[in-house]
Design an enzyme around this catalytic site. Structure first.
Site, PDB file in Angstrom:
ATOM      1  N   SER A  38       0.806  -1.224   0.000  1.00  0.00           N
ATOM      2  CA  SER A  38       0.000   0.000   0.000  1.00  0.00           C
ATOM      3  C   SER A  38       0.838   1.273   0.000  1.00  0.00           C
ATOM      4  O   SER A  38       0.379   2.327  -0.448  1.00  0.00           O
ATOM      5  CB  SER A  38      -0.937   0.011   1.211  1.00  0.00           C
TER       6      SER A  38
ATOM      7  N   GLY B 210      -1.855  -4.172   1.104  1.00  0.00           N
ATOM      8  CA  GLY B 210      -1.943  -5.328   1.982  1.00  0.00           C
ATOM      9  C   GLY B 210      -0.991  -6.452   1.645  1.00  0.00           C
ATOM     10  O   GLY B 210      -0.961  -7.476   2.338  1.00  0.00           O
TER      11      GLY B 210
ATOM     12  N   ASN C  22       4.180  -4.929   5.962  1.00  0.00           N
ATOM     13  CA  ASN C  22       3.005  -5.630   6.498  1.00  0.00           C
ATOM     14  C   ASN C  22       3.404  -6.847   7.315  1.00  0.00           C
ATOM     15  O   ASN C  22       2.774  -7.157   8.331  1.00  0.00           O
ATOM     16  CB  ASN C  22       2.068  -6.040   5.359  1.00  0.00           C
TER      17      ASN C  22
ATOM     18  N   ASP D  94      -4.437   7.421   9.789  1.00  0.00           N
ATOM     19  CA  ASP D  94      -4.114   6.122  10.384  1.00  0.00           C
ATOM     20  C   ASP D  94      -2.725   6.096  11.003  1.00  0.00           C
ATOM     21  O   ASP D  94      -2.364   5.148  11.718  1.00  0.00           O
ATOM     22  CB  ASP D  94      -4.256   4.994   9.362  1.00  0.00           C
TER      23      ASP D  94
ATOM     24  N   HIS E 114       0.220   5.415   6.816  1.00  0.00           N
ATOM     25  CA  HIS E 114       0.441   5.726   5.397  1.00  0.00           C
ATOM     26  C   HIS E 114       0.789   7.202   5.197  1.00  0.00           C
ATOM     27  O   HIS E 114       0.076   8.071   5.697  1.00  0.00           O
ATOM     28  CB  HIS E 114      -0.795   5.373   4.583  1.00  0.00           C
TER      29      HIS E 114
END
Length: 214
Positions: free
Chosen positions: A32, A69, A98, A179, A182
């Site tokens: 991402s 993801g 991740n 968040d 990012h």
């Protein structure tokens, strides 16, 4: 008229394929962080890098094969197909974040990335490895081992390394989306500079190797 059609056929048969073949590809293979999560695609660093590339090296294009993801295992499972489809000269490998956020084993992260690198090299694709870091709340031991994966791989496989994709702003909240994970649109411009610094040297070196007399 007949002669005109013959000439056109010649042009499309021989000249057009030669032009297409002359275009070299840089494939971004990430998660991402490279897939413009939370923002328009044109605002992401890959799109901005494409613009930069088109002004500096017109014979290169960028293919973004990133998936939000994505894990190193997922990348390992699809790298062969991506290479067969796009046949890149250079692969910007941006995976691992991740895995780290999920607390995956250091051994599995290393082995998955190593396999991806090996497959790229077997297919004559240079690899530009992108390093990542984890927040300190994951524990000093784990975060240090995770961070060490990338320079170890770069040394073992003799490939180029970007030590940290978020260098220069990784600890500054104003450069991140809500968040806190990012990067926002402002940060994308900083990422481009970080990637470009290494990528342009790889392209220049490749050009010299391809045309040693120039």
């Amino acid at each position: 008229m007949k002669n005109f059609l013959i000439i056109l056929t010649f042009l499309f048969t021989f000249i057009a394929p030669a032009t297409a073949a002359s275009t070299k590809t840089v494939m971004v293979f990430g998660d991402s962080l490279s897939a413009s999560h939370g923002m328009p695609i044109e605002a992401g660093w890959v799109a901005l890098l494409t613009q930069r590339l088109q002004t500096k090296f017109t014979d290169y294009q960028i293919i973004n094969a990133s998936i939000s993801g994505e894990t190193t295992l997922g990348g390992r499972n699809r790298i062969k197909q991506s290479l067969e489809t796009h046949r890149p000269e250079i692969v910007i490998l941006e995976l691992g974040a991740n895995d780290g956020l999920r607390g995956a084993s250091i051994k599995s992260i290393y082995e998955n990335l190593a396999t991806i690198i090996e497959i790229c090299q077997q297919n004559n694709s240079q690899v530009l490895l992108v390093g990542m870091q984890l927040p300190p709340n994951y524990g000093m031991t784990y975060t240090r081992k995770f961070q060490a994966i990338f320079p170890q791989l770069a040394e073992n496989y003799q490939i180029k390394l970007i030590p940290f994709l978020l260098a220069g702003f990784g600890e500054k909240h104003e450069f991140f989306q809500a968040d806190g994970i990012h990067p926002n649109e402002v940060a994308q411009k900083k990422i481009v500079e970080t990637v470009w610094e290494v990528l342009q040297t790889m392209i220049k070196t490749e050009k010299i190797a391809a045309n040693p007399d120039n």
